[in-house]
Design a protein around this motif. Structure first.
Motif, PDB file in Angstrom:
ATOM      1  N   GLU B 190     -71.519 -11.796  13.817  1.00 38.97           N
ATOM      2  CA  GLU B 190     -72.704 -10.984  14.088  1.00 38.97           C
ATOM      3  C   GLU B 190     -72.749  -9.710  13.259  1.00 38.97           C
ATOM      4  N   GLY B 191     -71.694  -9.448  12.521  1.00 38.08           N
ATOM      5  CA  GLY B 191     -71.640  -8.219  11.739  1.00 38.08           C
ATOM      6  C   GLY B 191     -71.543  -6.977  12.595  1.00 38.08           C
ATOM      7  N   THR B 192     -70.979  -7.138  13.786  1.00 39.43           N
ATOM      8  CA  THR B 192     -70.880  -5.999  14.701  1.00 39.43           C
ATOM      9  C   THR B 192     -69.810  -5.026  14.224  1.00 39.43           C
ATOM     10  N   THR B 193     -70.117  -3.758  14.319  1.00 36.96           N
ATOM     11  CA  THR B 193     -69.121  -2.734  14.043  1.00 36.96           C
ATOM     12  C   THR B 193     -68.310  -2.531  15.322  1.00 36.96           C
ATOM     13  N   VAL B 194     -66.983  -2.524  15.186  1.00 39.40           N
ATOM     14  CA  VAL B 194     -66.149  -2.431  16.383  1.00 39.40           C
ATOM     15  C   VAL B 194     -65.193  -1.251  16.278  1.00 39.40           C
ATOM     16  N   LEU B 195     -65.059  -0.522  17.360  1.00 38.75           N
ATOM     17  CA  LEU B 195     -64.003   0.486  17.487  1.00 38.75           C
ATOM     18  C   LEU B 195     -63.164   0.102  18.690  1.00 38.75           C
ATOM     19  N   MET B 196     -61.884  -0.165  18.467  1.00 36.60           N
ATOM     20  CA  MET B 196     -61.048  -0.627  19.567  1.00 36.60           C
ATOM     21  C   MET B 196     -59.813   0.258  19.710  1.00 36.60           C
ATOM     22  N   VAL B 197     -59.575   0.684  20.938  1.00 40.76           N
ATOM     23  CA  VAL B 197     -58.359   1.438  21.228  1.00 40.76           C
ATOM     24  C   VAL B 197     -57.264   0.453  21.621  1.00 40.76           C
ATOM     25  N   THR B 198     -56.084   0.634  21.080  1.00 40.32           N
ATOM     26  CA  THR B 198     -54.975  -0.246  21.448  1.00 40.32           C
ATOM     27  C   THR B 198     -53.674   0.523  21.269  1.00 40.32           C
ATOM     28  N   HIS B 199     -52.601   0.039  21.890  1.00 37.96           N
ATOM     29  CA  HIS B 199     -51.304   0.607  21.511  1.00 37.96           C
ATOM     30  C   HIS B 199     -50.389  -0.494  20.989  1.00 37.96           C
ATOM     31  N   ASP B 200     -51.025  -1.616  20.648  1.00 37.18           N
ATOM     32  CA  ASP B 200     -50.293  -2.776  20.167  1.00 37.18           C
ATOM     33  C   ASP B 200     -50.503  -2.894  18.650  1.00 37.18           C
ATOM     34  N   VAL B 201     -49.435  -2.652  17.889  1.00 36.33           N
ATOM     35  CA  VAL B 201     -49.546  -2.637  16.434  1.00 36.33           C
ATOM     36  C   VAL B 201     -49.980  -4.001  15.897  1.00 36.33           C
ATOM     37  N   ASP B 202     -49.413  -5.065  16.439  1.00 34.13           N
ATOM     38  CA  ASP B 202     -49.771  -6.426  16.031  1.00 34.13           C
ATOM     39  C   ASP B 202     -51.270  -6.649  16.162  1.00 34.13           C
ATOM     40  N   GLU B 203     -51.776  -6.266  17.314  1.00 32.37           N
ATOM     41  CA  GLU B 203     -53.192  -6.462  17.605  1.00 32.37           C
ATOM     42  C   GLU B 203     -54.047  -5.672  16.622  1.00 32.37           C
ATOM     43  N   ALA B 204     -53.651  -4.425  16.387  1.00 34.21           N
ATOM     44  CA  ALA B 204     -54.413  -3.565  15.484  1.00 34.21           C
ATOM     45  C   ALA B 204     -54.484  -4.196  14.089  1.00 34.21           C
ATOM     46  N   LEU B 205     -53.329  -4.651  13.590  1.00 27.92           N
ATOM     47  CA  LEU B 205     -53.301  -5.178  12.233  1.00 27.92           C
ATOM     48  C   LEU B 205     -53.980  -6.537  12.128  1.00 27.92           C
ATOM     49  N   PHE B 206     -53.856  -7.332  13.165  1.00 23.42           N
ATOM     50  CA  PHE B 206     -54.445  -8.674  13.119  1.00 23.42           C
ATOM     51  C   PHE B 206     -55.969  -8.612  13.152  1.00 23.42           C
ATOM     52  N   LEU B 207     -56.506  -7.688  13.923  1.00 21.65           N
ATOM     53  CA  LEU B 207     -57.958  -7.666  14.117  1.00 21.65           C
ATOM     54  C   LEU B 207     -58.704  -6.769  13.149  1.00 21.65           C
ATOM     55  N   SER B 208     -58.096  -5.633  12.804  1.00 19.25           N
ATOM     56  CA  SER B 208     -58.939  -4.603  12.204  1.00 19.25           C
ATOM     57  C   SER B 208     -58.984  -4.658  10.695  1.00 19.25           C
ATOM     58  N   THR B 209     -59.994  -3.997  10.152  1.00 16.68           N
ATOM     59  CA  THR B 209     -60.075  -3.787   8.714  1.00 16.68           C
ATOM     60  C   THR B 209     -59.541  -2.402   8.398  1.00 16.68           C
ATOM     61  N   ARG B 210     -59.328  -1.620   9.448  1.00 16.29           N
ATOM     62  CA  ARG B 210     -58.889  -0.242   9.252  1.00 16.29           C
ATOM     63  C   ARG B 210     -58.280   0.270  10.550  1.00 16.29           C
ATOM     64  N   THR B 211     -57.230   1.070  10.407  1.00 15.86           N
ATOM     65  CA  THR B 211     -56.564   1.592  11.597  1.00 15.86           C
ATOM     66  C   THR B 211     -56.407   3.098  11.494  1.00 15.86           C
ATOM     67  N   LEU B 212     -56.810   3.788  12.537  1.00 13.54           N
ATOM     68  CA  LEU B 212     -56.611   5.236  12.594  1.00 13.54           C
ATOM     69  C   LEU B 212     -55.432   5.508  13.511  1.00 13.54           C
ATOM     70  N   VAL B 213     -54.384   6.138  12.954  1.00 16.02           N
ATOM     71  CA  VAL B 213     -53.183   6.411  13.749  1.00 16.02           C
ATOM     72  C   VAL B 213     -53.275   7.828  14.301  1.00 16.02           C
ATOM     73  N   PHE B 214     -53.138   7.942  15.622  1.00 23.75           N
ATOM     74  CA  PHE B 214     -53.226   9.242  16.289  1.00 23.75           C
ATOM     75  C   PHE B 214     -51.838   9.789  16.601  1.00 23.75           C
ATOM     76  N   SER B 215     -51.724  11.115  16.603  1.00 26.06           N
ATOM     77  CA  SER B 215     -50.472  11.777  16.988  1.00 26.06           C
ATOM     78  C   SER B 215     -50.478  11.964  18.493  1.00 26.06           C
ATOM     79  N   PRO B 216     -49.280  12.225  19.082  1.00 28.45           N
ATOM     80  CA  PRO B 216     -49.259  12.533  20.516  1.00 28.45           C
ATOM     81  C   PRO B 216     -50.064  13.797  20.793  1.00 28.45           C
ATOM     82  N   ARG B 217     -50.359  13.986  22.067  1.00 28.44           N
ATOM     83  CA  ARG B 217     -51.204  15.102  22.518  1.00 28.44           C
ATOM     84  C   ARG B 217     -50.686  16.444  22.026  1.00 28.44           C
ATOM     85  N   PRO B 218     -51.519  17.344  21.556  1.00 31.47           N
ATOM     86  CA  PRO B 218     -52.950  17.155  21.371  1.00 31.47           C
ATOM     87  C   PRO B 218     -53.236  16.246  20.174  1.00 31.47           C
TER      88      PRO B 218
END
Lengths: 266, 291
Positions: B190-218
């Motif tokens: 469908e050409g849908t743009t997706v933003l997905m939150v995950t903490h599973d590296v495998d999942e992030a790499l398998f699904l995404s075209t791009r990954t934004l890595v966040f630091s711990p709080r803040p």
């Protein structure tokens, strides 16, 4: 393998059939204890007649017209009072459960009134509304409304917040969320609250009828007591218990029918 | 062409009794149409806060969020959301759940076509392998099926962006892989743009075209990694050296960030050690034992 185990297992379900049998056993036990006490003559039979005497009186009373008219009068009273209470308590409870400012205005006041013993209001009600039907409806209304409105509000607050958020992300506006998510989701719980309040409505009906009435179940009980006709009182008490149990079962059956979706699945 | 999503200096600070808690530092990023972006990081890093702000369910303390060049204020059907928990309406059938958005006022006001929505519902259920369950109630479904329905429901109004908050976290490994593939297939189709939150590296790499890595709080974005594994991906991808090396890099990043954070906490703990300990063990008793 399928031997029914006799050990008591924590919260484990039992077959419906066995449940029913045990319920009947419970009633039979009560009857047996009653029979034993009256046979041993610890209590004066004037106050505690034997089950047999009461059974005889029961056939007598039920062949007479009076009990049916008493029953009808009481039933109409309780239903009017209860419906009035429900008609006001449902929307108010939903508003209180949906909006915090409304809760802040209404809930503490409601809690306050809820703790005022309702029978204490009878003198005021009789002065203002007289001893006709209105004061009885009012007593039932007051006795149930303040409980029901808080129970409804609680049920609405119990709806998981995420169900609201999903509706918002799908484009629902405030009114739609109330009518299509909060209300729908809280309905089984609200229906159960109605069941409990209906029981209390019967209690307040009898209180009202004991104080001032010239017909109805409560009035008749008071009249019997004046003439020390305890077997007749017992028949009316048993009838009241039976009505309560019947209505309760009816509400539960309706609840199951109407809200099949709410049954816990796997 | 304009990016479908522009986030400019968005931050979130929660006020609390002991001062403000900074959940997300000012964050900026852009997402192009059709991208599948995952937000990854340790718990409490503000990735979910970011997602909820994009969905309009939380207000940013500061900053600007543009969807298709227009500022996104409050929730709307242009940003579909799939939650971590099962959020189907238990009193509605599967099909009624999926069609929920098409029965709302906004749908009619926007000139929505109910017949087309019905057909789309059928198609989505078919693609999700749920056509036999259209009339079933949520309580009759397994966890994976519920989440597939939730995805179909979010996709029905053709959102500009599909937001997903750890949608597969509660599922067992095999179900998760199945539904991951389905999601990838459907959103790509469908050409849908997706933003997905995950903490599973495998999942992030398998699904995404791009990954934004966040630091711990803040939270803040420490790395913006593009995942160059092409359009069509099979499970075998997870066994390739390229996948594994990227996975190693990302795990390293996440560990470095959490280690730094842990060092920080240890420092703070050491500074307050004296009074803390004296609370736990009354001093006189400890002395007696040592003598």
């Amino acid at each position: 393998m399928n031997q029914p185990s006799l050990t008591l297992q924590l919260r484990r379900n039992i077959p419906t059939r066995r449940y029913r049998v045990l319920a009947v056993v419970g009633f039979a036990l009560c009857l047996a204890v009653w029979g034993l006490i009256s046979a041993s003559a610890i209590v004066d039979p004037v106050f505690l007649p034997s089950p047999v005497t009461v059974a005889h009186t029961m056939t007598e009373i039920f062949s007479d017209q009076t009990i049916w008219s008493d029953l009808w009068v009481s039933f109409v009273r309780v239903t009017i009072g209860f419906l009035l209470s429900a008609v006001v308590a449902l929307p108010m409870g939903i508003l209180i459960g949906s909006f915090k400012p409304i809760e802040a205005i209404l809930q503490p006041v409601t809690e306050f009134v809820r703790y005022v013993p309702v029978p204490a209001l009878i003198p005021i009600l009789m002065v203002t509304l007289g001893i006709g039907e209105e004061s009885k409806w009012a007593l039932i209304f007051i006795g149930t409304y303040f409980q029901l409105v808080l129970m409804v509000a609680d049920e609405v607050r119990r709806v998981p917040y995420e169900l609201l958020q999903v509706a918002q992300t799908l484009g629902a506006k405030r009114g739609e969320i109330i009518s299509r998510v909060l209300w729908r989701s809280a309905m089984p719980g609200i229906f159960d609250a109605l069941r409990l309040c209906n029981g209390w409505a019967w209690t307040y009906l009898i209180v009202a009828e004991l104080v001032a009435a010239n017909e109805g179940l409560g009035f008749r009980i008071l009249k019997f007591s004046r003439f020390l006709q305890t077997p007749k009182i017992w028949v009316y008490l048993i009838l009241l218990g039976a009505i309560g149990l019947l209505l309760d079962l009816l509400f539960r059956a309706l609840n199951r029918r109407l809200f099949k979706w709410a049954e816990s699945g796997k | 062409m304009k990016p479908i999503l522009e986030v400019q200096d968005v931050s979130k600070v929660y006020p609390s009794d002991n001062g403000n808690v900074e959940a997300l530092r000012p964050t900026s990023f852009k997402v192009e149409r059709g991208e599948f972006v995952t937000l990854i990081g340790p718990s409490g890093c503000g990735k979910t806060t970011m997602l909820f702000m994009l969905a309009g369910l939380e207000e940013p303390t500061d900053g600007l969020m543009l969807v298709n060049g227009r500022q996104a204020i409050g929730p709307g059907a242009d940003r579909g959301m799939v939650f971590q928990n099962y959020t189907l309406y238990p009193w509605l059938t599967v099909a009624q759940n999926v069609l929920f958005s098409a029965t709302l006022k906004t749908f009619r006001q926007d000139g929505g076509d109910l017949k087309a929505a019905n057909e789309r519902c059928d198609a989505l259920l078919y693609l999700m392998g749920l056509e036999a369950f259209a009339k079933a109630y949520p309580r009759e479904l397994s966890g994976g099926m519920k989440q597939r329905v939730a995805i179909a429901r979010a996709l029905l109004p053709r959102p500009a962006i599909l937001l997903m908050d750890e949608p597969f976290g509660a599922l067992d490994a095999q179900t998760r892989e199945e539904i991951q593939q389905l999601t990838a297939l459907l959103t790509r189709h469908e050409g849908t743009t997706v933003l997905m939150v995950t903490h599973d590296v495998d999942e992030a790499l398998f699904l995404s075209t791009r990954t934004l890595v966040f630091s711990p709080r803040p939270g803040r974005i420490v790395e913006d990694i593009s995942v160059p594994f092409g359009e069509v991906r099979t499970l075998d991808l997870k066994l390739t050296p390229e996948f594994i090396s990227l996975k190693r890099r990302m795990l390293g990043l996440l560990r470095r960030e959490s280690d730094a954070n842990r060092q920080d906490y240890l420092q703070r703990l050491l500074q307050v050690q004296e009074p803390e300990i004296s609370h736990v063990h009354p001093r006189p008793k400890a002395r007696k034992e040592s003598q």
